[in-house]
Design an enzyme around this catalytic site. Structure first.
Site, PDB file in Angstrom:
ATOM      1  N   GLY A  35      -4.701  -2.034  -7.307  1.00 26.08           N
ATOM      2  CA  GLY A  35      -5.696  -1.311  -6.517  1.00 26.08           C
ATOM      3  C   GLY A  35      -5.471  -1.596  -5.046  1.00 26.08           C
ATOM      4  N   LEU A  36      -6.188  -0.901  -4.208  1.00 28.35           N
ATOM      5  CA  LEU A  36      -6.056  -1.077  -2.766  1.00 28.35           C
ATOM      6  C   LEU A  36      -6.483  -2.472  -2.326  1.00 28.35           C
ATOM      7  CD1 LEU A  36      -7.605   2.320  -1.597  1.00 28.35           C
ATOM      8  CD2 LEU A  36      -5.172   1.687  -1.485  1.00 28.35           C
ATOM      9  N   SER A  37      -6.048  -2.869  -1.146  1.00 25.71           N
ATOM     10  CA  SER A  37      -6.543  -4.103  -0.544  1.00 25.71           C
ATOM     11  C   SER A  37      -8.052  -3.970  -0.361  1.00 25.71           C
ATOM     12  CB  SER A  37      -5.872  -4.319   0.818  1.00 25.71           C
ATOM     13  OG  SER A  37      -6.368  -5.477   1.444  1.00 25.71           O
ATOM     14  N   GLY A  40     -11.187  -5.384  -4.847  1.00 28.07           N
ATOM     15  CA  GLY A  40     -11.849  -6.368  -5.700  1.00 28.07           C
ATOM     16  C   GLY A  40     -10.954  -6.942  -6.780  1.00 28.07           C
ATOM     17  N   SER A 109       0.555  -3.672  -5.726  1.00 29.35           N
ATOM     18  CA  SER A 109       1.623  -2.996  -6.488  1.00 29.35           C
ATOM     19  C   SER A 109       1.461  -1.476  -6.412  1.00 29.35           C
ATOM     20  CB  SER A 109       1.667  -3.490  -7.937  1.00 29.35           C
ATOM     21  OG  SER A 109       0.397  -3.539  -8.537  1.00 29.35           O
TER      22      SER A 109
END
EC number: 2.7.1.25
Length: 201
Positions: A35-37, A40, A109
Site C-alpha cells: 500500500g501507499l506510504s 497503515g 512494493s
C-alpha cells in the site's frame, strides 16, 4: 544480478518444512502487506504480529525501513534498486517460511511484477497478499514521516503516489480498508488465517 557459480549446490536439510510446522503448531506463510506510504501497513502488520504472538504463533515482521538499515542499506530508490530490495526481502521471507514461521512484510512494493516475483518464489498457498487500501488524500494527511510534504515541495523524487506510480493489486487474497480501525483489520486477518487453516488457535 550475478548468477551463482555452478559449484554452488542447494543443500537439503534433514529437518523438513513439514516437521518444523508440526513443531510450531501452524503453517509457514508470508503475509505481504502492500500500500501507499502512510496507508497503515506497518501499523496493521505490527498489531497482527502482537495478536499472533499472544496466540503462541511464531512470527517475524520484516519492515521496509528496517531492512534498509542493513540488508538493503546499499540500495537507493531507483526502479532497479526497488526491484532488488523486494527480491532480497522475498528471499529472506522464503527462508523464514521454510523455517515454519508466519512472516509479515510491510513494503510499499509498488509494482505488480515484483510482488508476483515473490509470490512465485515463495509458492502458491504460502503467499498472502494484503492490500491496505487507503486513499492518497488520507495517506498525505497522515504523513507520519513528512515525506509527502517533501515530495510536494520537490525535495524528494520518485515518491510513490506523487511522481512514481503505485500499481494496486488486482486480486489480493485480502483487501483491507485502511480507514477502518486497526483492531477491525487485525480481526479480518486472523479470520483469514483461520479459514485457510494456517493457524488453529
Amino acid at each position: 544480478m550475478a548468477l551463482h557459480d555452478e559449484n554452488v549446490v542447494w543443500h537439503s536439510h534433514p529437518v523438513t518444512v513439514q516437521q518444523r510446522e508440526l513443531h510450531h503448531g501452524h503453517r509457514g506463510v508470508v503475509l505481504w502487506f502492500t500500500g501507499l506510504s502512510g496507508s497503515g501497513k506497518s501499523t496493521v502488520a505490527g498489531a497482527l504480529e502482537e495478536a499472533l504472538h499472544k496466540l503462541s504463533v511464531s512470527t517475524y515482521l520484516l519492515d521496509g525501513d528496517n531492512v534498509r538499515h542493513g540488508l538493503c542499506s546499499d540500495l537507493g530508490f531507483s526502479d532497479a534498486d526497488r526491484k532488488e530490495n523486494i527480491r532480497r526481502v522475498g528471499e529472506v521471507a522464503n527462508l523464514m517460511v521454510e523455517a515454519g514461521l508466519v512472516v509479515l512484510t510491510a513494503f510499499i512494493s509498488p509494482h505488480r511484477a515484483e510482488r508476483q516475483m515473490v509470490r512465485e518464489r515463495v509458492g502458491e498457498g504460502r503467499f498472502i497478499e494484503v492490500f491496505v487500501d487507503t486513499p492518497l488524500a488520507i495517506c498525505e494527511a497522515r504523513d507520519p514521516k513528512g515525506l509527502y510534504k517533501k515530495a510536494r515541495a520537490g525535495e524528494l523524487r520518485n515518491f510513490t503516489g506523487i511522481d512514481s506510480v503505485y500499481e494496486a493489486p488486482e486480486s489480493a487474497e485480502i483487501h483491507l480498508n485502511g480507514e477502518q480501525l486497526v483492531t477491525n483489520l487485525v480481526q479480518q486477518l486472523l479470520d483469514l488465517l483461520r479459514q485457510n487453516d494456517i493457524i488453529r488457535s
